[in-house]
Design a protein around this motif. Structure first.
Motif, PDB file in Angstrom:
ATOM      1  N   VAL A  42     -26.121  59.262  -1.894  1.00 33.54           N
ATOM      2  CA  VAL A  42     -26.316  57.890  -1.297  1.00 33.54           C
ATOM      3  C   VAL A  42     -26.827  57.803   0.048  1.00 33.54           C
ATOM      4  CG1 VAL A  42     -24.970  55.945  -0.957  1.00 33.54           C
ATOM      5  CG2 VAL A  42     -24.476  57.307  -2.957  1.00 33.54           C
ATOM      6  N   LEU A  43     -26.611  58.841   0.914  1.00 27.76           N
ATOM      7  CA  LEU A  43     -27.124  58.598   2.360  1.00 27.76           C
ATOM      8  C   LEU A  43     -28.485  58.268   2.632  1.00 27.76           C
ATOM      9  CD1 LEU A  43     -24.795  61.698   3.829  1.00 27.76           C
ATOM     10  CD2 LEU A  43     -24.211  59.203   3.784  1.00 27.76           C
ATOM     11  N   PRO A  44     -29.479  58.993   1.872  1.00 32.14           N
ATOM     12  CA  PRO A  44     -31.039  58.702   1.993  1.00 32.14           C
ATOM     13  C   PRO A  44     -31.250  57.188   1.729  1.00 32.14           C
ATOM     14  CG  PRO A  44     -30.692  60.998   0.917  1.00 32.14           C
ATOM     15  CD  PRO A  44     -29.305  60.322   1.192  1.00 32.14           C
ATOM     16  N   VAL A  45     -30.426  56.775   0.665  1.00 32.38           N
ATOM     17  CA  VAL A  45     -30.806  55.317   0.413  1.00 32.38           C
ATOM     18  C   VAL A  45     -30.272  54.300   1.466  1.00 32.38           C
ATOM     19  CG1 VAL A  45     -30.241  53.487  -1.392  1.00 32.38           C
ATOM     20  CG2 VAL A  45     -30.579  56.048  -2.008  1.00 32.38           C
ATOM     21  N   ILE A  46     -29.149  54.793   2.193  1.00 30.04           N
ATOM     22  CA  ILE A  46     -28.621  53.913   3.248  1.00 30.04           C
ATOM     23  C   ILE A  46     -29.554  53.797   4.319  1.00 30.04           C
ATOM     24  CG2 ILE A  46     -26.689  53.601   4.793  1.00 30.04           C
ATOM     25  CD1 ILE A  46     -24.933  54.806   2.638  1.00 30.04           C
ATOM     26  N   VAL A  47     -29.940  55.135   4.643  1.00 32.72           N
ATOM     27  CA  VAL A  47     -30.839  55.305   6.019  1.00 32.72           C
ATOM     28  C   VAL A  47     -32.077  54.589   5.746  1.00 32.72           C
ATOM     29  CG1 VAL A  47     -32.121  56.737   7.416  1.00 32.72           C
ATOM     30  CG2 VAL A  47     -29.779  57.434   6.477  1.00 32.72           C
ATOM     31  N   ALA A  56     -29.166  50.696  -7.298  1.00 28.09           N
ATOM     32  CA  ALA A  56     -30.235  49.900  -8.370  1.00 28.09           C
ATOM     33  C   ALA A  56     -30.444  48.711  -7.543  1.00 28.09           C
ATOM     34  CB  ALA A  56     -30.055  49.441  -9.546  1.00 28.09           C
ATOM     35  N   GLY A  57     -29.478  47.822  -6.912  1.00 25.50           N
ATOM     36  CA  GLY A  57     -29.508  46.781  -5.869  1.00 25.50           C
ATOM     37  C   GLY A  57     -30.354  46.694  -4.845  1.00 25.50           C
ATOM     38  N   ASN A  58     -30.208  48.045  -4.061  1.00 24.21           N
ATOM     39  CA  ASN A  58     -30.782  48.358  -3.011  1.00 24.21           C
ATOM     40  C   ASN A  58     -32.296  48.460  -3.182  1.00 24.21           C
ATOM     41  OD1 ASN A  58     -28.633  48.160  -1.190  1.00 24.21           O
ATOM     42  ND2 ASN A  58     -27.749  50.047  -1.563  1.00 24.21           N
ATOM     43  N   THR A 111     -44.129  47.646   9.507  1.00 28.51           N
ATOM     44  CA  THR A 111     -44.264  48.722  10.576  1.00 28.51           C
ATOM     45  C   THR A 111     -44.244  50.193   9.903  1.00 28.51           C
ATOM     46  OG1 THR A 111     -42.203  48.968  11.182  1.00 28.51           O
ATOM     47  CG2 THR A 111     -43.290  47.371  12.528  1.00 28.51           C
ATOM     48  N   PRO A 112     -44.891  51.121  10.488  1.00 31.53           N
ATOM     49  CA  PRO A 112     -45.022  52.404   9.809  1.00 31.53           C
ATOM     50  C   PRO A 112     -43.425  52.762   9.471  1.00 31.53           C
ATOM     51  CG  PRO A 112     -46.433  52.677  11.626  1.00 31.53           C
ATOM     52  CD  PRO A 112     -45.826  50.973  11.771  1.00 31.53           C
ATOM     53  N   LEU A 113     -42.622  52.588  10.304  1.00 28.67           N
ATOM     54  CA  LEU A 113     -41.055  52.659  10.280  1.00 28.67           C
ATOM     55  C   LEU A 113     -40.514  51.976   8.663  1.00 28.67           C
ATOM     56  CD1 LEU A 113     -38.597  54.103  11.285  1.00 28.67           C
ATOM     57  CD2 LEU A 113     -37.875  51.999  12.396  1.00 28.67           C
ATOM     58  N   ASN A 114     -40.961  50.883   8.560  1.00 28.25           N
ATOM     59  CA  ASN A 114     -40.570  50.050   7.341  1.00 28.25           C
ATOM     60  C   ASN A 114     -41.338  50.663   6.361  1.00 28.25           C
ATOM     61  OD1 ASN A 114     -41.265  47.166   9.120  1.00 28.25           O
ATOM     62  ND2 ASN A 114     -39.257  48.014   8.736  1.00 28.25           N
ATOM     63  N   GLY A 115     -42.449  51.373   6.307  1.00 25.27           N
ATOM     64  CA  GLY A 115     -43.058  51.992   5.330  1.00 25.27           C
ATOM     65  C   GLY A 115     -42.344  53.195   4.961  1.00 25.27           C
ATOM     66  N   VAL A 116     -41.995  53.958   5.879  1.00 23.88           N
ATOM     67  CA  VAL A 116     -41.391  55.335   5.920  1.00 23.88           C
ATOM     68  C   VAL A 116     -40.055  54.941   5.313  1.00 23.88           C
ATOM     69  CG1 VAL A 116     -40.286  57.184   6.892  1.00 23.88           C
ATOM     70  CG2 VAL A 116     -42.730  56.689   7.582  1.00 23.88           C
ATOM     71  N   GLY A 117     -39.257  54.019   5.573  1.00 22.10           N
ATOM     72  CA  GLY A 117     -37.799  53.520   4.960  1.00 22.10           C
ATOM     73  C   GLY A 117     -38.169  53.372   3.415  1.00 22.10           C
ATOM     74  N   ILE A 118     -39.135  52.611   3.071  1.00 24.05           N
ATOM     75  CA  ILE A 118     -39.362  52.297   1.594  1.00 24.05           C
ATOM     76  C   ILE A 118     -39.476  53.640   0.975  1.00 24.05           C
ATOM     77  CG2 ILE A 118     -41.194  51.322   0.024  1.00 24.05           C
ATOM     78  CD1 ILE A 118     -41.588  49.280   2.224  1.00 24.05           C
ATOM     79  N   CYS A 119     -40.316  54.509   1.368  1.00 20.97           N
ATOM     80  CA  CYS A 119     -40.586  55.933   0.717  1.00 20.97           C
ATOM     81  C   CYS A 119     -38.972  56.550   0.803  1.00 20.97           C
ATOM     82  CB  CYS A 119     -41.542  56.542   1.524  1.00 20.97           C
ATOM     83  SG  CYS A 119     -43.241  55.984   1.646  1.00 20.97           S
ATOM     84  N   ALA A 164     -37.452  57.820  -2.778  1.00 21.61           N
ATOM     85  CA  ALA A 164     -37.141  59.143  -3.050  1.00 21.61           C
ATOM     86  C   ALA A 164     -35.528  59.476  -3.235  1.00 21.61           C
ATOM     87  CB  ALA A 164     -37.544  59.980  -1.825  1.00 21.61           C
ATOM     88  N   GLY A 165     -34.552  58.652  -2.379  1.00 22.74           N
ATOM     89  CA  GLY A 165     -33.165  58.943  -2.551  1.00 22.74           C
ATOM     90  C   GLY A 165     -32.635  58.402  -3.885  1.00 22.74           C
ATOM     91  N   SER A 166     -33.106  57.047  -4.114  1.00 21.60           N
ATOM     92  CA  SER A 166     -32.990  56.734  -5.539  1.00 21.60           C
ATOM     93  C   SER A 166     -33.331  57.530  -6.763  1.00 21.60           C
ATOM     94  CB  SER A 166     -33.451  55.450  -5.833  1.00 21.60           C
ATOM     95  OG  SER A 166     -34.933  55.241  -5.677  1.00 21.60           O
TER      96      SER A 166
END
Length: 236
Positions: free
Chosen positions: A10-15, A138-140, A159-167, A171-173
């Motif tokens: 769950v931690l990667p999804v939160i981050v 799944a909601g996140n 921003t690039p940070l947003n794009g990395v966060g999406i990836c 990946a976490g899910s």
């Protein structure tokens, strides 16, 4: 109970969600309070509904929704009166919102009701078949995918940070799904093995009872058998 591997997944999804949503400069104390309150209430709703769907009650999603909908209606009606929404609708009814003037507002309301009903049934059914934690994951992921769709359709700048966060969220899910499927498969294998062992023990137990019944005749019979099979005495 949730395993340690799932908790770590769950931690990667939160981050990732934090990274994907970073950059919004609009912030108010009231908005933050409402956001935290909505998160807490949403989590409680998922956990409580999951317990009623899979616990001792084992309600059907339609039954649970039938119990929840009247309470939700009372709450929405009370908030509508408190915020002045009912008065606003009444003042605009004859000129804008009446079906005689324009049918679109009423059609939008009816379509919203149908979609809300479908969404709630789907959500409760998913909660029944999976777990509250899986449903929150799944909601996140849904929220992140909404950002991706908005970026493609409405040309929203990220921003690039947003794009990395999406990836990271995706990946976490995927990692969480892999762990969930692996644990479910192992649980089914262990359950199948236990059932096979129980069947073997039951079969052997029944065989043992039959053997005991055959090998233990009545006492009189055994006496007769021993007497008849005894060798004759030799000589005086």
């Amino acid at each position: 109970p949730t395993s340690f591997n799932r908790q770590v997944a769950v931690l990667p999804v939160i981050v990732g969600v934090a990274m994907a949503c970073f950059g919004d400069m609009s912030y108010t104390t009231l908005g933050f309070f409402y956001t935290v309150l909505c998160i807490i209430l949403a989590a409680l709703k998922v956990v409580a509904s999951g317990e009623m769907l899979t616990g001792s009650l084992k309600l059907h999603p339609f039954d649970l929704l039938g119990h929840m909908a009247p309470l939700a209606f009372v709450q929405c009606l009370a908030m509508s009166f408190a915020t002045g929404e009912v008065a606003s609708i009444a003042s605009r009814w004859e000129t804008e919102l009446s079906p005689k003037v324009d049918r679109n507002p009423m059609l939008v309301v009816l379509l919203s009701g149908v979609l809300s009903f479908t969404f709630n049934i789907s959500s409760l059914q998913a909660n029944k078949l999976t777990s509250p934690l899986t449903l929150c994951i799944a909601g996140n992921v849904k929220q992140v995918l909404m950002i991706v769709i908005a970026t493609v359709i409405f040309s929203v700048h990220i921003t690039p940070l947003n794009g990395v966060g999406i990836c990271v969220v995706l990946a976490g899910s995927a990692w969480y799904s892999y762990i969930s499927i692996s644990e479910k498969t192992k649980s089914q294998q262990h359950k199948q093995t236990d059932e096979e062992v129980d069947d073997e023990e039951q079969r052997f137990g029944q065989s043992g009872e039959l053997v005991n019944l055959v090998s233990k005749p009545p006492r009189e019979s055994r006496g007769v058998m021993r007497w008849s099979s005894a060798p004759p005495r030799s000589g005086p």
